[in-house]
Design a protein around this motif. Structure first.
Motif, PDB file in Angstrom:
ATOM      1  N   VAL A 179       0.775  -1.621   0.148  1.00  0.00           N
ATOM      2  CA  VAL A 179      -0.350  -0.341  -0.422  1.00  0.00           C
ATOM      3  C   VAL A 179       1.005   1.288   0.157  1.00  0.00           C
ATOM      4  O   VAL A 179       0.265   1.991  -0.831  1.00  0.00           O
ATOM      5  CB  VAL A 179      -0.825  -0.025   1.466  1.00  0.00           C
ATOM      6  N   LYS A 180       1.725   1.268   0.727  1.00  0.00           N
ATOM      7  CA  LYS A 180       3.054   2.713   0.831  1.00  0.00           C
ATOM      8  C   LYS A 180       3.136   3.204  -0.669  1.00  0.00           C
ATOM      9  O   LYS A 180       3.912   3.568  -0.995  1.00  0.00           O
ATOM     10  CB  LYS A 180       3.981   2.185   2.276  1.00  0.00           C
ATOM     11  N   VAL A 181       3.507   1.420  -1.346  1.00  0.00           N
ATOM     12  CA  VAL A 181       4.364   1.794  -2.701  1.00  0.00           C
ATOM     13  C   VAL A 181       3.819   1.943  -3.657  1.00  0.00           C
ATOM     14  O   VAL A 181       4.144   3.627  -3.871  1.00  0.00           O
ATOM     15  CB  VAL A 181       5.504   0.339  -3.189  1.00  0.00           C
ATOM     16  N   TYR A 182       2.139   1.529  -3.492  1.00  0.00           N
ATOM     17  CA  TYR A 182       1.867   2.062  -4.615  1.00  0.00           C
ATOM     18  C   TYR A 182       1.105   3.539  -3.932  1.00  0.00           C
ATOM     19  O   TYR A 182       0.301   4.531  -4.948  1.00  0.00           O
ATOM     20  CB  TYR A 182       0.212   1.234  -4.836  1.00  0.00           C
ATOM     21  N   ARG A 183       0.941   4.401  -2.900  1.00  0.00           N
ATOM     22  CA  ARG A 183       0.374   5.655  -2.669  1.00  0.00           C
ATOM     23  C   ARG A 183       1.210   6.672  -3.420  1.00  0.00           C
ATOM     24  O   ARG A 183       1.194   7.672  -3.351  1.00  0.00           O
ATOM     25  CB  ARG A 183      -0.243   5.718  -1.171  1.00  0.00           C
ATOM     26  N   VAL A 184       2.772   6.266  -3.304  1.00  0.00           N
ATOM     27  CA  VAL A 184       3.445   6.605  -3.953  1.00  0.00           C
ATOM     28  C   VAL A 184       3.771   6.957  -4.777  1.00  0.00           C
ATOM     29  O   VAL A 184       3.782   8.164  -5.892  1.00  0.00           O
ATOM     30  CB  VAL A 184       5.280   6.470  -2.999  1.00  0.00           C
ATOM     31  N   HIS A 242       2.425   6.925 -21.695  1.00  0.00           N
ATOM     32  CA  HIS A 242       2.989   6.877 -20.022  1.00  0.00           C
ATOM     33  C   HIS A 242       2.066   8.347 -19.607  1.00  0.00           C
ATOM     34  O   HIS A 242       0.939   8.679 -20.414  1.00  0.00           O
ATOM     35  CB  HIS A 242       3.923   7.867 -20.876  1.00  0.00           C
ATOM     36  N   GLY A 243       1.963   7.624 -18.858  1.00  0.00           N
ATOM     37  CA  GLY A 243       1.680   8.856 -17.452  1.00  0.00           C
ATOM     38  C   GLY A 243       2.059  10.179 -17.349  1.00  0.00           C
ATOM     39  O   GLY A 243       3.199  10.565 -16.768  1.00  0.00           O
ATOM     40  N   ALA A 244       1.231  11.246 -17.697  1.00  0.00           N
ATOM     41  CA  ALA A 244       2.221  12.046 -17.492  1.00  0.00           C
ATOM     42  C   ALA A 244       2.004  13.063 -15.470  1.00  0.00           C
ATOM     43  O   ALA A 244       2.841  13.588 -15.731  1.00  0.00           O
ATOM     44  CB  ALA A 244       0.196  13.579 -17.527  1.00  0.00           C
ATOM     45  N   ASP A 245       2.199  12.448 -15.011  1.00  0.00           N
ATOM     46  CA  ASP A 245       2.101  12.133 -13.264  1.00  0.00           C
ATOM     47  C   ASP A 245       2.879  10.833 -12.838  1.00  0.00           C
ATOM     48  O   ASP A 245       2.904  10.880 -11.362  1.00  0.00           O
ATOM     49  CB  ASP A 245       0.883  12.414 -12.687  1.00  0.00           C
ATOM     50  N   ASP A 246       4.189   9.995 -13.930  1.00  0.00           N
ATOM     51  CA  ASP A 246       4.639   9.040 -13.670  1.00  0.00           C
ATOM     52  C   ASP A 246       5.461   9.762 -12.789  1.00  0.00           C
ATOM     53  O   ASP A 246       6.600  10.529 -12.980  1.00  0.00           O
ATOM     54  CB  ASP A 246       5.444   8.209 -14.668  1.00  0.00           C
ATOM     55  N   PRO A 247       5.696   9.586 -11.189  1.00  0.00           N
ATOM     56  CA  PRO A 247       6.745   9.895 -10.466  1.00  0.00           C
ATOM     57  C   PRO A 247       8.254   9.190 -10.896  1.00  0.00           C
ATOM     58  O   PRO A 247       9.434   8.985 -10.671  1.00  0.00           O
ATOM     59  CB  PRO A 247       6.753   9.421  -9.179  1.00  0.00           C
ATOM     60  N   LEU A 248       8.605   7.867 -10.571  1.00  0.00           N
ATOM     61  CA  LEU A 248       8.937   6.328 -10.894  1.00  0.00           C
ATOM     62  C   LEU A 248      10.092   6.696 -12.482  1.00  0.00           C
ATOM     63  O   LEU A 248      10.832   6.568 -11.837  1.00  0.00           O
ATOM     64  CB  LEU A 248       8.464   5.127 -10.986  1.00  0.00           C
ATOM     65  N   VAL A 249       8.970   6.530 -13.334  1.00  0.00           N
ATOM     66  CA  VAL A 249      10.147   6.384 -14.882  1.00  0.00           C
ATOM     67  C   VAL A 249       8.996   7.736 -15.678  1.00  0.00           C
ATOM     68  O   VAL A 249       7.842   7.890 -16.170  1.00  0.00           O
ATOM     69  CB  VAL A 249       9.198   5.588 -15.582  1.00  0.00           C
TER      70      VAL A 249
END
Length: 299
Positions: A179-184, A242-249
Motif C-alpha cells: 500500500v505504501k509503495v502504491y500510494r507513492v 505514458h502517465g503525465a504524472d509518473d513519479p517512478l519513470v
C-alpha cells in the motif's frame, strides 16, 4: 494454472477470448504478477475481438524462481551504474525476452500484438527489435528507452521501491508495504481506495510473495543499459503510452521512447502515475484495441 516449459524454466500463464482471434500478449513489470493485468482489463480486450494472454515472468508469481542465483547487491549494482561500470546480474532483460518468445513458441503463437508495462515494456521493446517477424504491433506502457541523461525517478519513489520488503510470513506487513509503495507511485488522477488497494495487494500476496525475485529483476533492469539503437530497428507499428504524472519513470522517458521508434504514436495520459488503476482500464483498453485493430485492418 497451465504452464509452458522454456529456457529450462516454467512460465505460468492464462488466457481469455476466442483462440482463433488475433493474440495480444501482455508482459508485466518489475516484481509484479500477471494478475496486475486485471480480469476486467483482459476481458474488455477480449470483448474487442482478441485472444488475450498474460503470464508471470521468471522469478515472480507462479513461474519458476531462479533460486540457484547468487544473492544480488542492489546498492553495489547502483554504484556500478553510476560509475559507468558493468552491472553484474543473475540474468538479463534479453533472457526474459527469450522467455517470452519461448512462451509464444510453446503456445504455437507465430505472431502477437505485444503489450508491455514498465519493465515489461523494456522486454517487449527488445522482442520487437530482435524478433520483428513475431510482433504484429507493439504497445509500450510507462516504460523507457534506457537512454542516459533522462530525468530520474522522484526520490520518494526510489525510496519506496528500494525499501526492504517484510518477511514472507507476515501477511499484514507485506500488504502494508505494498500500500505504501502504491500510494507513492500510483495515479493521482485515478485514485484507488485503501480498502480496494488492500484487497488487491492481499490477493497478490496470497498468490505468491517472493521478494528475492524482485531484487534479481531490478538488477536485470539496471544492467539493461540503453536500448536507443534497438528502438531504431523496430518496424512494428508502435504505440507508446505514458502517465503525465509518473513519479517512478518520468513522462520524458516515454516521450524519448516514442522519439526513437520510427513512426511511433505517443499517448500521454494526464493524472496517470506508475500503475494500472481501475479508472485507467477503459482508457487503456480503448487505446490498445484501436491500435491493434488498425494494424489488423492494414494487414
Amino acid at each position: 494454472m497451465p504452464v509452458v516449459s522454456t529456457n529450462q524454466i516454467e512460465l505460468a500463464y492464462d488466457e481469455v477470448g476466442d483462440q482463433g482471434a488475433p493474440a495480444i500478449l501482455l508482459v508485466m513489470g518489475l516484481g509484479t504478477q500477471m494478475t496486475a493485468w486485471s480480469e476486467e482489463f483482459c476481458r474488455s480486450l477480449a470483448g474487442r475481438g482478441f485472444r488475450v494472454l498474460r503470464f508471470d515472468n521468471r522469478d515472480v508469481g507462479l513461474s519458476s524462481k531462479i533460486e540457484t542465483a547468487k544473492p544480488v547487491a542492489i546498492a553495489a549494482a547502483f554504484a556500478s551504474l553510476m560509475t559507468g561500470k558493468p552491472v553484474e546480474a543473475p540474468y538479463t532483460l534479453d533472457d526474459m525476452a527469450a522467455d517470452t518468445v519461448g512462451l509464444m513458441d510453446g503456445l504455437g503463437l507465430r505472431q502477437v500484438h505485444l503489450v508491455g508495462a514498465s519493465m515489461g515494456g523494456m522486454i517487449a521493446q527488445i522482442i520487437a527489435a530482435k524478433h520483428a517477424d513475431r510482433v504484429s504491433s507493439l504497445t509500450s506502457i510507462m516504460s523507457s528507452s534506457g537512454a542516459p541523461g533522462l530525468p530520474q525517478a522522484k526520490p520518494e519513489a526510489i525510496s519506496a521501491l528500494l525499501a526492504p520488503r517484510p518477511a514472507s510470513e507476515d501477511r499484514e506487513q507485506a500488504i502494508d508495504h505494498g500500500v505504501k509503495v502504491y500510494r507513492v507511485i500510483g495515479s493521482p488522477g485515478f485514485p484507488t481506495s485503501d480498502a480496494d488497494l488492500r484487497v488487491r495487494i492481499g490477493r497478490a500476496v496470497d498468490r505468491s510473495y517472493y521478494p528475492a525475485g524482485v531484487g534479481r529483476q531490478f538488477v536485470a533492469v539496471l544492467a539493461g543499459g540503453s536500448r536507443v539503437e534497438l528502438l531504431k530497428r523496430i518496424v512494428a507499428p508502435t504505440l507508446v503510452i505514458h502517465g503525465a504524472d509518473d513519479p517512478l519513470v518520468p513522462v520524458e522517458a516515454g516521450i524519448d521512447t516514442a522519439r526513437h521508434i520510427p513512426d511511433a504514436a505517443l499517448k500521454v495520459i494526464p493524472g496517470m502515475g506508475h500503475d494500472l488503476a481501475a479508472g485507467l482500464v477503459p482508457i487503456l483498453v480503448d487505446a490498445i484495441a484501436a491500435h491493434c485493430q488498425a494494424v489488423a485492418h492494414v494487414r
